[in-house]
Scaffold this active site. Sequence first.
Site, short mmCIF file in Angstrom:
data_model
loop_
_atom_site.label_atom_id
_atom_site.label_comp_id
_atom_site.label_asym_id
_atom_site.label_seq_id
_atom_site.Cartn_x
_atom_site.Cartn_y
_atom_site.Cartn_z
N CYS A 188 11.64 -2.97 -4.42
CA CYS A 188 10.98 -3.71 -3.35
C CYS A 188 11.83 -4.86 -2.84
O CYS A 188 11.79 -5.20 -1.67
CB CYS A 188 9.63 -4.23 -3.80
SG CYS A 188 9.74 -5.25 -5.29
N GLU A 227 1.20 -7.63 -3.60
CA GLU A 227 2.66 -7.63 -3.79
C GLU A 227 3.19 -6.49 -2.95
O GLU A 227 3.13 -5.33 -3.34
CB GLU A 227 3.00 -7.42 -5.28
CG GLU A 227 2.56 -8.55 -6.19
CD GLU A 227 3.47 -9.78 -6.10
OE1 GLU A 227 4.61 -9.66 -5.61
OE2 GLU A 227 3.02 -10.86 -6.51
P1 NAD Z 1 2.02 2.84 -1.92
O1 NAD Z 1 1.40 1.73 -1.14
O2 NAD Z 1 2.15 4.15 -1.28
O3 NAD Z 1 1.18 3.10 -3.27
C1 NAD Z 1 0.85 2.08 -4.17
C2 NAD Z 1 -0.43 2.43 -4.90
O4 NAD Z 1 -1.48 2.54 -3.96
C3 NAD Z 1 -0.38 3.75 -5.66
O5 NAD Z 1 -1.04 3.58 -6.90
C4 NAD Z 1 -1.15 4.70 -4.76
O6 NAD Z 1 -1.83 5.70 -5.47
C5 NAD Z 1 -2.13 3.79 -4.07
N1 NAD Z 1 -2.48 4.27 -2.72
C6 NAD Z 1 -1.71 5.03 -1.89
N2 NAD Z 1 -2.35 5.26 -0.73
C7 NAD Z 1 -3.55 4.64 -0.84
C8 NAD Z 1 -4.67 4.54 0.03
N3 NAD Z 1 -4.68 5.11 1.24
N4 NAD Z 1 -5.75 3.83 -0.39
C9 NAD Z 1 -5.76 3.24 -1.60
N5 NAD Z 1 -4.73 3.32 -2.48
C10 NAD Z 1 -3.65 4.02 -2.11
O7 NAD Z 1 3.38 2.24 -2.42
P2 NAD Z 1 4.51 3.01 -3.24
O8 NAD Z 1 5.12 4.03 -2.34
O9 NAD Z 1 4.00 3.42 -4.56
O10 NAD Z 1 5.54 1.83 -3.48
C11 NAD Z 1 6.51 1.49 -2.56
C12 NAD Z 1 6.14 0.25 -1.78
O11 NAD Z 1 5.74 -0.77 -2.66
C13 NAD Z 1 7.30 -0.32 -1.02
O12 NAD Z 1 6.85 -0.78 0.22
C14 NAD Z 1 7.75 -1.49 -1.88
O13 NAD Z 1 8.44 -2.49 -1.18
C15 NAD Z 1 6.47 -1.97 -2.43
N6 NAD Z 1 6.66 -2.64 -3.68
C16 NAD Z 1 6.44 -3.97 -3.76
C17 NAD Z 1 6.65 -4.64 -4.94
C18 NAD Z 1 6.42 -6.11 -5.10
O14 NAD Z 1 6.43 -6.57 -6.23
N7 NAD Z 1 6.23 -6.85 -4.03
C19 NAD Z 1 7.10 -3.92 -6.05
C20 NAD Z 1 7.31 -2.56 -5.93
C21 NAD Z 1 7.08 -1.92 -4.74
#
Ligand code: NAD
Length: 459
Positions: free
Chosen positions: A246, A212
């Site tokens: 998002c 997602e």
């Molecule tokens: P992110 O990708 O930075 O982090 C998401 C999760 O991944 C967190 O739990 C984080 O600890 C983990 N993570 C971060 N870096 C990582 C790595 N290198 N390796 C493995 N895991 C890692 O995202 P965010 O900043 O928390 O959220 C914002 C993003 O999420 C935006 O792009 C938004 O559009 C998207 N989003 C999508 C949805 C959806 O339902 N499609 C919903 C909410 C947010």
Amino acid sequence: MYNDTMANLIQKQKHFYRSGATRPYEYRLRQLKKLRDVLVAYEKQVIEALKKDLNKSEFEAYSTEIGIAYEELSFTIKHLRSWMAPRKAKTALTHFGSKGRIIPEPYGTTLIIAPWNYPFQLAVSPLIGALAAGNTVVMKPSELTPTMSALLSEMLGSVYEEEYIAVVEGGPDVSQELLAQPVDYIFFTGSVNVGKIVMQAAAKQLIPLTLELGGKSPCIVHADAPLKLAARRIVFGKFTNAGQTCIAPDYLLVHRSVKNELIAYIQESIKEFYGPNPLSNPSYGRIVSEKHFQRLASFLQDGTVASGGRTAPDHLTIEPTMLDQVTWDMPVMQEEIFGPILPIIEYDRIQEAIDMINDRPKPLALYLFTREPEIEDTVVDSVSYGGGCINDTLMHIATPYLPFGGVGESGMGAYHGQGSFDTFTHYKSVLKQTNLFDFTFRYPSSKNGLKYLRKLFKP
Ligand code: NAD
């Protein structure tokens, strides 16, 4: 937690799963009801945590996080029995005498990785689907919303054994350690870049997954749109959670003839919803971190500010802002904004708007404001995107009857309602053959085998 303890945790969950405990309907139902009870018991703390981590108002906390989780839970509890029932499949002429079934089967031990922007709902909604489908769950909330992360751990830890549901707290390193484990399914919500890392990790062990993700979701306002209403709904979608949604409209594509009028209505709605000075409105969301704030503040130099534009760095707040005279080569149009900044790009013909969108990765959401069915059909039929609304924003996410997810760069797979059950379920096809007779024409020793086969399988 170190790698070996994580390996132990996964082994513990696998062992528990193999005992068969999670599979009966009664067990799943009991656990879902237990989840409902604990969410209700902790509701006040959830609201406080959302206030602390993101300055969410109680209204937003309920409408965009808690309420959605409750709705998802009651819908799942209501329909679980029918979703779990094996389905009969038709019998092909070639399979006369046999019966086919499709059996919903849990994957086993699942991993849910959640983001920070809706740190409660985006952790709990997939959890509901995973439990309904009969899996065990390891959940990793986001480190950027530490109050909620600790609360989820405390709350779920108070009612579930870790062999069934475990919350593992931490950042990217912890996330990667979990991704190295042999889980049976991965459900990731987060950014496109981390999505790629997650998919690579999953590919190493061929673990099925849902992604997602995010991206730039366009919002088209056509010349015939009811502008005042459109403005209200755009302001609602864009500035809820200070734009950190998002599926928030990332930018506006507006018909040139109505741009100025639309800007005026949007200004009016911002004032109506957040008052003359949103920066000091206690119900207006804040940006999650200093780093995110700086990134957003730098976008304010792009184009010209049509309204808003002020910031309060000491409490990480940015006014609801519209940027006019924006072009695609500006930084604000090069990445997902994920904040309260709304750039505006004009078009003359609807095909121009469609081409601008189709020149870029497939968006997670698309919004279109128009009264004309022809314009609606043209846009819906010629642009590929995860999902969206006609004459509204965000609302498609909040109904359990519409599966929610992205396509291409905005993600793969979908959930919500039965979609969540399906996501965490493997549909196993089983054919039961009759022993009463045997069609010998399929065997290589059969005399007229080929003749029969040619009759049965015709072009
Ligand atoms: P992110 O990708 O930075 O982090 C998401 C999760 O991944 C967190 O739990 C984080 O600890 C983990 N993570 C971060 N870096 C990582 C790595 N290198 N390796 C493995 N895991 C890692 O995202 P965010 O900043 O928390 O959220 C914002 C993003 O999420 C935006 O792009 C938004 O559009 C998207 N989003 C999508 C949805 C959806 O339902 N499609 C919903 C909410 C947010």
